[in-house]
Design an enzyme around this catalytic site. Structure first.
Site, mmCIF file in Angstrom:
data_model
loop_
_atom_site.group_PDB
_atom_site.id
_atom_site.type_symbol
_atom_site.label_atom_id
_atom_site.label_comp_id
_atom_site.label_asym_id
_atom_site.label_seq_id
_atom_site.Cartn_x
_atom_site.Cartn_y
_atom_site.Cartn_z
ATOM 1 N N GLU A 208 0.850 -1.191 0.000
ATOM 2 C CA GLU A 208 0.000 0.000 0.000
ATOM 3 C C GLU A 208 0.887 1.243 0.000
ATOM 4 O OE1 GLU A 208 -4.248 -0.889 2.042
ATOM 5 O OE2 GLU A 208 -2.575 -0.646 3.451
ATOM 6 N N GLU A 213 -4.468 1.343 -2.323
ATOM 7 C CA GLU A 213 -5.190 0.904 -1.119
ATOM 8 C C GLU A 213 -5.711 -0.508 -1.361
ATOM 9 O OE1 GLU A 213 -6.884 1.088 2.691
ATOM 10 O OE2 GLU A 213 -5.731 2.706 1.753
#
Length: 897
Positions: A208, A213
């Protein structure tokens, strides 16, 4: 209904905004026993009401304690914490105080403002909000923006949009787009986004990051889960630098888990995503106004050779402006209900700031009220440099006497005391408990606040005293069932205006009390004081400093008016009347139904005419179509007509038509009227005196120095122009322009035209010119027509580069015929330098340069005025024409002779 607004009661006994939120359980232990749903619902009602009052000038939240115990109790920690979160400030008592009366519990709410006392680095935005609904990426997290961060973010986006607009189409912007494209394609997530299949359990090679995400599918309600997470994550990526949202990846191990094919339909999922993103509120500062750019990729997840399920990847591009997760959570009181702000309204109020003046404007005006430290609904207030500051006006009009109580104005106090036996004793009796302060008398405080006058009211008296809240007394001739409603409504309006117009940032309420002067005895008081609510001690004025601060806000309320600058700046700005203007304006219309007002050039006659028409409407309860404004020229007629405060006509139309429904007349620029079409003065007198028992108002504004002809004006002789007032404080023009006007006025005094009364000329000796306003006057001789239009075009270009706009400029010639001669040549010269439009003065609100004659521009003004070859058929009135020309310019004057 509940989600959008709560009921709001402005009861007859409450001169304040009072929101009744119904039953609420109070006390920490009691609230702990509540079901979570009920506790959340009660808290939401209280917080919505608090936010609405903070944004609407303050007020009171009223609730009934659901727990039947009348013993004193606290609110409860969850309510306190929610209120602290709302104001983003540790000290609740700065904005909230509480009181309990039996089972009634009150939260007293002070108006929101950028208070100067916040010295600890805290930030107060222009409005209070429970949530900005704005998110951005911060490292690998999604950050919810607080008010400070939201304000900075909005300002940054606005600046970027302005920069992009200026540089639109230039090579650098194309380079930036190419750079973004390369960055996007170099992102390791891009390869996954391009693939069609992936192996179950594969560990992605990248973690990430600010642009990536990972989320897992929930096992149940998959579509609802996706719909819920999209607003935060998609708006955060769009508001930062773009990115990828992977749904179906474990965020710790980076393993691809996907979602089993039995639990999700790819097409339905795409539709859910599209619908959720389409609902995201967006606000643009740019002109192109695109939607959020995104792409959805459904990647097939295989377990061996078998299709297991799907991985969802949403690619989001950085957005040009602002994307919200939902509408911001902020409320205001409107039309007796709590209303949520729309996203556009919220952004507008968050970014509300003092206007950006061109450099010369900033030097010519002084701020009297800045938005940076005033309540949410205030508008900025400016006065011309050199005029009285609000503090000076307060000391002149409403001084706080040391150590005792005074009634003001003294002349009205004496007049009322003589007219009404027992009035002095009645008021003195009410004032006995107070040791220091001021009682401000008015025949009608309602009219002063732009409300309608009530018959039967002798006067209203506003008490501003130490160790007391302000109190508004209404004194009636005899008992009247509607008297309390009138007093309460007036007190309510006064309190609202002190905060939302006058900018008062302290805790304030205005109590209302009705007194009756009965004919049988000297005095009889109706002891129904305003409100059963006992306001906290902090709402009382502690001393002279607090009283003067409140009175300075009162000065803005009473003397403030919408500035003509508002149209130029594109936002509402207020100016203040001078003390001289206010003293004329505050005269009783019933006792001064006919009045001649002589005013020097730039002394504010037209502003006064507009203010008087508003007052006529309230004193005599008449509609705008029963008030007639008459002037000589069409442009000024149009300008007044656009204000929608009266019917406006030229003198010619006035003499031609009957005007059967007109009751009151205001005449402006009367020195330029003529008699060849008839006796306008006689007709005006006849119309206003039709009703013998209740004659109308006839006020006439004029300045003989600006007479533009040698004929008879139709005005009565100077000796018959009574009653009469004079405006001698010149407020419009820069110093150099004022000096030029004075020189021309002196020439008139030395050799006056035959139609100017000699007695009028003495007014010049009373003139007071406001010094210290920058500007310039330039007299240019012997230029050819080509040189003139080139000079005007070049000078305008320089002014526009400094921040002025075409609506700041007027080019004035001698006659309408000359307008046609100059128009094509001037337009040709202008368009060599810039794209600009020319129009006559009939459209003063358009974004163009005005080109018209000096006479037709009478009564109007511009910051920059060019006068081309001013001349007259008779040299005797040339100085008058030059005064007419020069006085139209506020800051920069160029005359070609």
């Amino acid at each position: 209904m509940e989600a959008n607004h709560c009921s709001l009661g402005v009861y007859p006994s409450y001169p304040d905004l009072v929101i009744d939120v119904g039953e609420v359980t109070l006390g920490e232990e009691n609230r702990k026993k509540l079901q979570k749903t009920q506790r959340d619902q009660e808290r939401a009602r209280v917080i919505r009401a608090a936010c609405a009052l903070l944004n609407s000038g303050g007020g009171v939240i009223q609730m009934e304690m659901a727990n039947r115990d009348e013993r004193p109790t606290e609110m409860g920690l969850d309510l306190e914490e929610s209120l602290r979160k709302l104001i983003q400030y540790p000290y609740l008592q700065a904005f909230f105080e509480t009181k309990q009366h039996g089972r009634c519990f009150y939260i007293f709410v002070k108006s929101w403002s950028g208070d100067p006392f916040l010295k600890d680095g805290s930030f107060n935005s222009r409005i209070c909000s429970l949530s900005s609904s704005l998110y951005c990426r911060s490292g690998t997290s999604v950050l919810h923006m607080n008010s400070r961060q939201a304000f900075d973010f909005l300002k940054t986006k606005e600046r970027q949009s302005k920069y992009n607009l200026i540089n639109e189409g230039s090579p650098p912007s194309k380079i930036m787009k190419a750079v973004y494209q390369n960055i996007s394609e170099s992102n390791p997530a891009y390869e996954v986004f391009q693939t069609d299949t992936i192996e179950y359990g594969e560990i992605l090679s990248f973690p990430e990051s600010p642009s990536i995400e990972f989320k897992q599918f929930s096992t149940k309600h998959i579509q609802q889960y996706v719909e819920n997470i999209i607003p935060e994550y998609i708006s955060a990526f769009a508001n930062t630098e773009g990115g990828y949202l992977f749904i179906g990846v474990d965020d710790k191990s980076r393993k691809v888990l996907g979602c089993a094919k039995e639990q999700v339909d790819p097409d339905s999922l795409k539709n859910v995503i599209a619908r959720a993103i389409s609902k995201l509120p967006i606000v643009h500062f740019c002109s192109s106004k695109p939607r959020v750019e995104y792409s959805t990729k459904i990647v097939e997840v295989f377990c061996g050779k078998e299709l297991y399920g799907y991985l969802c990847v949403i690619k989001v591009k950085a957005f040009c402006c602002v994307v919200f997760s939902e509408a911001p959570k902020s409320w205001m009181v409107r039309e007796k209900y709590i209303r949520p702000l729309t996203t556009e309204e919220w952004v507008e109020k968050m970014m509300d700031a003092d206007p950006e003046f061109p450099p010369d404007f900033a030097e010519a005006f002084e701020s009297q009220l800045s938005l940076s430290d005033s309540p949410s609904l205030c508008r900025p207030v400016y006065s011309k440099k050199g005029l009285e500051h609000k503090a000076d006006l307060q000391q002149h009009l409403f001084p706080v006497p040391p150590g005792h109580l005074e009634c003001t104005p003294e002349s009205l106090w004496k007049e009322l005391s003589l007219q009404h036996e027992g009035l002095k004793e009645l008021i003195h009796k009410q004032m006995r408990p107070f040791s220091q302060g001021i009682v401000i008398l008015s025949r009608s405080w309602a009219v002063d606040l732009n409300l309608q006058e009530k018959p039967g009211v002798i006067c209203d008296a506003l008490l501003i005293a130490q160790n007391s809240t302000p109190i508004l007394y209404t004194i009636l001739r005899e008992q009247d069932a509607e008297g309390q409603d009138y007093c309460t409504r007036t007190a309510f309006t006064l309190k609202q205006k002190l905060v939302n117009m006058g900018g008062y940032t302290g805790k304030v309420c205005v109590r209302a009390k009705v007194l009756c002067l009965s004919p049988e005895s000297s005095a009889e008081a109706l002891e129904a004081a305003v409100s059963p609510m006992d306001y906290p001690a902090s709402y009382s004025l502690a001393g002279t400093q607090h009283m003067e601060a409140l009175l300075q806000s009162l000065v803005i309320v009473l003397l403030g008016f919408r500035s003509l600058l508002s149209d130029q700046l594109g936002c509402e700005v207020l100016n203040l009347l001078t003390a001289q203007q206010y003293e004329i304006f505050s005269r009783s219309l019933r006792k001064n139904r006919e009045l001649f007002v002589h005013g020097l050039p730039g002394s504010g006659k037209t502003i006064m005419a507009m203010k008087i028409m508003e007052k006529i409407r309230n004193v005599f309860h008449c509609e705008a179509h029963r008030i007639l404004y008459v002037c000589e020229n069409q442009p000024l007629r149009n300008f007044i007509s656009d204000r929608n405060i009266c019917r406006a006509e030229t003198r010619e139309t006035f003499l031609r038509e009957k005007f059967e429904h007109i009751q009151h007349i205001v005449i402006d620029e009367a020195q330029n009227f003529r008699t060849e079409d008839g006796d306008w003065y006689r007709k005006a007198k006849t119309i206003t005196q039709r009703e013998k028992d209740c004659p109308g108002v006839l006020w006439i504004f004029l300045d003989y120095f600006q007479t533009s002809h040698l004929g008879h004006s139709g005005l009565p002789p100077l000796s018959a122009q009574y009653p009469r007032e004079e405006l001698t404080r010149v407020v419009r023009n820069a110093d150099e322009i004022a000096e030029y006007i004075q020189q021309e006025m002196q020439l008139i005094i030395e050799n006056p035209p035959i139609n100017i009364p000699h007695g009028y000329l003495a007014i010049l000796s009373e003139a007071k010119w406001v010094p210290g306003v920058p500007g310039n006057t330039k007299i240019i001789k012997n230029f050819t027509l080509e040189q003139i239009v080139t000079y005007v075009a070049d000078t305008c270009r320089c002014f526009f580069e400094r921040g002025y706009s075409p609506k700041d400029v007027a080019v004035l010639v001698s006659t309408v015929t000359e307008v046609e001669q100059y128009q094509s040549k001037l337009l040709k010269a202008m368009r060599k330098k810039m794209v600009v439009q020319l129009s006559d003065a009939c459209d003063m609100l358009g974004v163009h340069i005005v080109l018209d004659s000096v006479r037709r521009f009478s009564g109007l003004e511009r910051s920059i005025v060019f006068g081309i070859h001013p001349r007259t058929a008779d040299p005797a009135i040339l100085p008058n024409i030059l005064i007419c020309l020069a006085s139209r310019a506020k800051q920069h004057l160029y005359i070609f002779l």
